[in-house]
Scaffold this motif. Structure first.
Motif, PDB file in Angstrom:
ATOM      1  N   GLY A  20      31.534  36.144 -64.079  1.00  0.00           N
ATOM      2  CA  GLY A  20      30.248  35.513 -64.675  1.00  0.00           C
ATOM      3  C   GLY A  20      29.088  36.364 -64.403  1.00  0.00           C
ATOM      4  O   GLY A  20      27.843  35.959 -64.685  1.00  0.00           O
ATOM      5  N   THR A  32      28.531  40.738 -68.764  1.00  0.00           N
ATOM      6  CA  THR A  32      29.050  39.919 -67.909  1.00  0.00           C
ATOM      7  C   THR A  32      30.554  40.242 -67.164  1.00  0.00           C
ATOM      8  O   THR A  32      31.522  40.755 -68.022  1.00  0.00           O
ATOM      9  N   ALA A  73      34.584  34.355 -70.334  1.00  0.00           N
ATOM     10  CA  ALA A  73      34.212  34.803 -69.062  1.00  0.00           C
ATOM     11  C   ALA A  73      33.760  36.125 -68.985  1.00  0.00           C
ATOM     12  O   ALA A  73      32.798  36.731 -68.014  1.00  0.00           O
TER      13      ALA A  73
END
Length: 150
Positions: free
Chosen positions: A118, A114, A83
């Protein structure tokens, strides 16, 4: 009179011995923190959660540039799950101050990666890392990143 001169001489000699020793320990701690900051950045880029387990204190708190909060456990879980991805962190203007068993490292950094949601991000940040020596080892106890306006 001779005893006062003798005491003054002893104090002077001790000062000449102790001050350089204190300076060398401070410099050594600064070098250790510089290496740990580099290791922390490398672990984030490589998604090396084993290194992060060792570097971060169990109660470490991370405040991201967007104001979101993350614990050590959440940080490592986000990295394991993919993630959070760190592609690049370029550090500039690193300053390290050591206060006994606490060290504060401040820097300007450019970040590309990121977020936990996301979302791709590329930004310039001012960050502060606080390290505390626990049981003989330096641990990252807190980090805060503040996004600079464009």
């Amino acid at each position: 009179m001779k005893s006062v001169k003798l005491i003054a001489l002893i104090v002077t000699i001790l000062s000449l011995l102790v001050v350089p020793l204190a300076w060398s320990q401070g410099g050594n701690a600064e070098q250790q923190i510089k290496q740990l900051v580099d290791q922390h950045i490398a672990a984030l880029i490589k998604a090396d959660t084993n290194s992060l387990e060792k570097l971060l204190a169990d109660d470490c708190i991370i405040i991201r540039g967007d104001g979101s909060l993350s614990t050590k456990t959440q940080e490592i879980e986000n990295i394991k799950a993919g993630a959070v991805k760190t592609e690049r962190i370029d550090l500039q203007d690193l300053k390290i101050r050591v206060y006994g068993h606490t060290a504060i490292a401040t820097a300007l950094s450019t970040f590309k990666g990121t977020t936990p949601s996301g979302t791709p991000v590329s930004s310039t940040l001012r960050n502060t890392r606080i390290w505390v020596k626990q049981k003989g080892n330096w641990k990252l106890v807190s980090m805060q990143a503040t996004r600079l306006s464009q």
